[in-house]
Design a protein around this motif. Sequence first.
Motif, PDB file in Angstrom:
ATOM      1  N   LEU A 146       1.122  -1.213   0.182  1.00 10.36           N
ATOM      2  CA  LEU A 146      -0.160  -0.553  -0.104  1.00 10.36           C
ATOM      3  C   LEU A 146       1.047   1.164  -0.075  1.00 10.36           C
ATOM      4  O   LEU A 146       0.263   2.237   0.262  1.00 10.36           O
ATOM      5  CB  LEU A 146      -0.904   0.223   0.982  1.00 10.36           C
TER       6      LEU A 146
ATOM      7  N   SER B 175      -0.400   3.776  -2.789  1.00 10.43           N
ATOM      8  CA  SER B 175      -1.710   4.694  -2.765  1.00 10.43           C
ATOM      9  C   SER B 175      -2.213   6.081  -1.799  1.00 10.43           C
ATOM     10  O   SER B 175      -0.896   5.787  -0.999  1.00 10.43           O
ATOM     11  CB  SER B 175      -2.100   4.194  -1.563  1.00 10.43           C
ATOM     12  N   GLN B 176      -2.900   6.298  -1.978  1.00 10.06           N
ATOM     13  CA  GLN B 176      -3.140   7.550  -1.275  1.00 10.06           C
ATOM     14  C   GLN B 176      -3.261   7.404   0.421  1.00 10.06           C
ATOM     15  O   GLN B 176      -2.997   8.469   1.073  1.00 10.06           O
ATOM     16  CB  GLN B 176      -5.039   8.537  -2.022  1.00 10.06           C
ATOM     17  N   TYR B 177      -4.025   6.403   0.299  1.00 11.85           N
ATOM     18  CA  TYR B 177      -4.148   6.484   2.057  1.00 11.85           C
ATOM     19  C   TYR B 177      -2.617   6.006   2.620  1.00 11.85           C
ATOM     20  O   TYR B 177      -2.420   6.866   3.509  1.00 11.85           O
ATOM     21  CB  TYR B 177      -4.160   4.751   2.387  1.00 11.85           C
TER      22      TYR B 177
ATOM     23  N   GLU C  32      -1.289   9.989   2.521  1.00  9.75           N
ATOM     24  CA  GLU C  32      -1.628  10.636   4.030  1.00  9.75           C
ATOM     25  C   GLU C  32      -1.659  10.494   5.348  1.00  9.75           C
ATOM     26  O   GLU C  32      -1.167  11.388   6.167  1.00  9.75           O
ATOM     27  CB  GLU C  32      -3.473  10.421   4.101  1.00  9.75           C
ATOM     28  N   VAL C  33      -1.116   8.994   5.501  1.00  7.36           N
ATOM     29  CA  VAL C  33      -0.427   8.343   6.953  1.00  7.36           C
ATOM     30  C   VAL C  33       0.734   9.481   7.308  1.00  7.36           C
ATOM     31  O   VAL C  33       0.968   9.447   7.875  1.00  7.36           O
ATOM     32  CB  VAL C  33      -0.336   6.772   6.619  1.00  7.36           C
TER      33      VAL C  33
END
Length: 485
Positions: free
Chosen positions: A456, A459-461, A464-465
């Motif tokens: 991951l 990914s955009q997630y 952001e994290v």
Amino acid sequence: MDSAVFSIQEYELYLERERETFRMNTVEPVYQLRDDLRFRLGEVQHQQPSAHPSNWEQVIQQINFVKAQQDDIIAKLDAEDLDLEEEIVSLGLEKYLTSTSDNLVNIPKEVLSSGCPYPELKDSLIEAFHFLSERYQSRLRSLQEQLQRTDRFCGWCQQDHEHFQFTVSRYTYDIPNHRALCMDMLLRLFPEKSRQELLEHEGVWDLKRFTQAQLRAVTQQWQRDHEGLLARAQVTLQEANHAHQEELELHRDRQHQQDICLHLREKVQQWRAQQEEVAKLEAAIAARQQEEEEARLKREREKEAAIRSQQKEKVRQFYLKQQKRREVLEQRDQERLANLRSVMEEQARRDKERVQFRANMLQHRRLEKEVRELERQREEQERQNRLEALRNQVGVVAEADPERMMADTEAWKSRHLNVNEFELQKPLYSINTYTDTQIVSDPRVRVEQALREADLHHSQYAREVLSVIKPPKPPRRDTRSILKF
């Protein structure tokens, strides 16, 4: 013309009534059967499976009957369709029979629904719209095929392409030597890519933007040409209607003059024949003219009386037939009205039962939801009580001793008593860098490793994290960057 318009309006009303009758006979039974099956299914879901085993056979028979009825109706419609096609072919209207709806997509309704008195003019206008649509559709198709050859990000990943776009947009044409500056910045951002790859990607991106601009321009040009052609077509249709009206007026005037001349000519010929007959009869039958005239008048009166009596009898029979027909229609309408009222009352009763059933179901679900919420609150309260009991059991009861806490341990003292014995094993020089323990202690490294193992990290997630997690120590001011990607 007025009678023709009235006949067309009556025929339109007749077709509307037939369409409504066909819908009531074909579509309404299917919807009624669907509602009945849904109602039965809702009742069965709250009953035992073996409560009413015999009702399913009746339901299946009813479904099969409706299916057979629909198949018969479709077969009749197919037969009527074939008969209508044969009739159209026999009238020589094959071109209207074979025309499909795809050819009429780009033709305005103003042209299709216009009552143009000249079919050739209307066909030429339709062909003009077809030619315009085909010409622009071929150009749009070629541009769309050219756009489909490259993907959205021109062969790169989304993040690299967005960085590339942002960097290129910063170096505008008003900056001196913007090309060299832009290329240098791109080579810094993408060290793994060569200058040729960057130039090729920029060329593909420019070609894609140019193709998109061409696509918008062609679409706007198509719309402008279509509107211009529509305006010219409307003006042409108006002129054609005016010309046709003038031709009709001229034709009616000529026909009226010809009728007047024919009527006068017939009167003149009749007058001449009467004059010749009178001249001949005055010399031949002067003596018996009075007697023959009386006998002729008598025969004519008898003949007219017989004709009047026959006509009166025919009129009386006609009125009797009309009266019987009206009585039969009135009786049939009354029976149909009574049947429809009974059906509507039954349907209203069923609808009321369904609404009441649904209201009861909603009330039952609301009560179940409230019971579940109370149970959840009770369990949550019990859990909090158990947690509070556990907190009380594991509470800290030792006394505070800061001197003992900050003093050296016995193990540390035993290790450092004989430090001189191990000086030979020290490294030759000291390394000023981070150890593996210090690197792993950074929470960003551990989170990034976990995201990479879960696949991951792109990914955009993940972005952001990682943007939220802060380093163990704040960075120095001289290492901060003012660039924001």
